[in-house]
Design a protein around this motif. Structure first.
Motif, PDB file in Angstrom:
ATOM      1  N   SER A   1     -18.497  -6.047  24.624  1.00  0.00           N
ATOM      2  CA  SER A   1     -19.375  -6.341  23.483  1.00  0.00           C
ATOM      3  C   SER A   1     -19.555  -7.837  23.306  1.00  0.00           C
ATOM      4  O   SER A   1     -18.584  -8.579  23.102  1.00  0.00           O
TER       5      SER A   1
ATOM      6  N   ALA B   1     -21.302   0.327  19.219  1.00  0.00           N
ATOM      7  CA  ALA B   1     -20.708   1.172  20.264  1.00  0.00           C
ATOM      8  C   ALA B   1     -19.616   2.070  19.698  1.00  0.00           C
ATOM      9  O   ALA B   1     -19.490   3.240  20.082  1.00  0.00           O
TER      10      ALA B   1
ATOM     11  N   ALA C   1     -22.402  -5.634  18.195  1.00  0.00           N
ATOM     12  CA  ALA C   1     -22.497  -4.748  19.359  1.00  0.00           C
ATOM     13  C   ALA C   1     -21.277  -3.845  19.441  1.00  0.00           C
ATOM     14  O   ALA C   1     -21.381  -2.661  19.804  1.00  0.00           O
ATOM     15  N   TYR C   2     -20.121  -4.387  19.090  1.00  0.00           N
ATOM     16  CA  TYR C   2     -18.883  -3.593  19.072  1.00  0.00           C
ATOM     17  C   TYR C   2     -18.993  -2.472  18.044  1.00  0.00           C
ATOM     18  O   TYR C   2     -18.679  -1.313  18.328  1.00  0.00           O
TER      19      TYR C   2
END
Length: 280
Positions: free
Chosen positions: A134, A143, A139-140
């Protein structure tokens, strides 16, 4: 967009042997925030109880009440009318470097892993792999919540109050607050401050005006992205005009709708009914 909604939350405790006394705390009054305005809120308690109101450490309105006469039923009904709106457009997202020691110290209560949100040992390798791939905290988060929605089945109804994130992940099932616990623990594992939000959500994506619908207490999370950003992990959406915030905290233990003690030699049964109506 904006909505006006009425939410009615009724809880009844029935005792097989009359209780001699009971003391309770209710967190059933929605909060007024930048995106939410409480027009009216009323809490009815039967039998008649002594009560007082205060703000807890996390900012929630708490009504503490006590019934000292014997009673075989306790009924608490909270009715609120709330104006809600979609939150403002998000600003610039932070990078990993923005989660520096000063930021983590400021939000240390939302980074520490309580037992309720501690990730399962079997989940940690997957989280570490997502973290490595990420580019940003955002983004982490994206996901992680996609992983949880794919791997945990939502249950309708109540789990026992001691349910943990570890149990929910290992069994692959949980109610909305269990799923939220897993997500919070996963974010904190990457040193992303995350907090628990308790409230309600209208179950229909396009609520009809003046049509009451059955709902249930709901939970979602907020995480630090340079400002607090909400995400409803269970429904896979950002909280908006259909969501009503009641309280925030580190986990479910900071946000019980009702909590108390009572004195009786018999059994107790509990019923909870939530109804939401869009008014305009």
């Amino acid at each position: 967009m904006s909505m006006r909604m009425r939410v009615r939350h009724a809880t009844s405790y029935t005792y097989s042997v009359p209780t001699r006394a009971s003391y309770s705390e209710a967190r059933l009054t929605p909060q007024t925030t930048a995106d939410q305005y409480v027009r009216r809120s009323r809490l009815e308690i039967a039998p008649t109880a002594w009560s007082q109101e205060y703000r807890d450490y996390w900012g929630a309105t708490v009504t503490a009440f006590e019934v000292t006469d014997p009673h075989d039923e306790l009924r608490v009904v909270a009715t609120s009318i709330v104006d809600t709106a979609d939150p403002a457009e998000p600003g610039r997202s932070i990078g990993w470097d923005d989660l520096d020691p000063s930021t983590l110290d400021r939000y240390c209560e939302f980074v520490h892993q309580q037992d309720k949100v501690q990730p399962s040992a079997s989940l940690i390798p997957e989280l570490d792999a997502i973290r490595a791939e990420s580019a940003t905290p955002g983004a982490y988060v994206e996901a992680v919540v996609a992983l949880l929605r794919d791997r945990i089945k939502r249950l309708v109804g109540a789990t026992h109050v001691s349910a943990t994130a570890e149990e929910a992940w290992d069994t692959g099932r949980g109610v909305t607050h269990d799923i939220t616990h897993v997500a919070i623990g996963a974010l904190r594992h990457a040193s992303i401050p995350a907090r628990f939000v308790a409230g309600y959500v209208h179950p229909e994506t396009e609520p009809q005006v003046e049509v009451p619908v059955t709902a249930e207490p709901h939970a979602w999370l907020e995480w630090w992205d340079g400002r607090w950003v909400g995400w409803d992990v269970t429904n896979g959406e950002a909280p908006g005009e259909r969501h009503i915030i009641v309280s925030r905290g580190r986990d479910f233990d900071d946000n019980p709708n009702l909590r108390g003690i009572y004195s009786t030699d018999g059994e107790v049964s509990t019923t909870v009914d939530v109804e939401i109506t869009r008014l305009m």
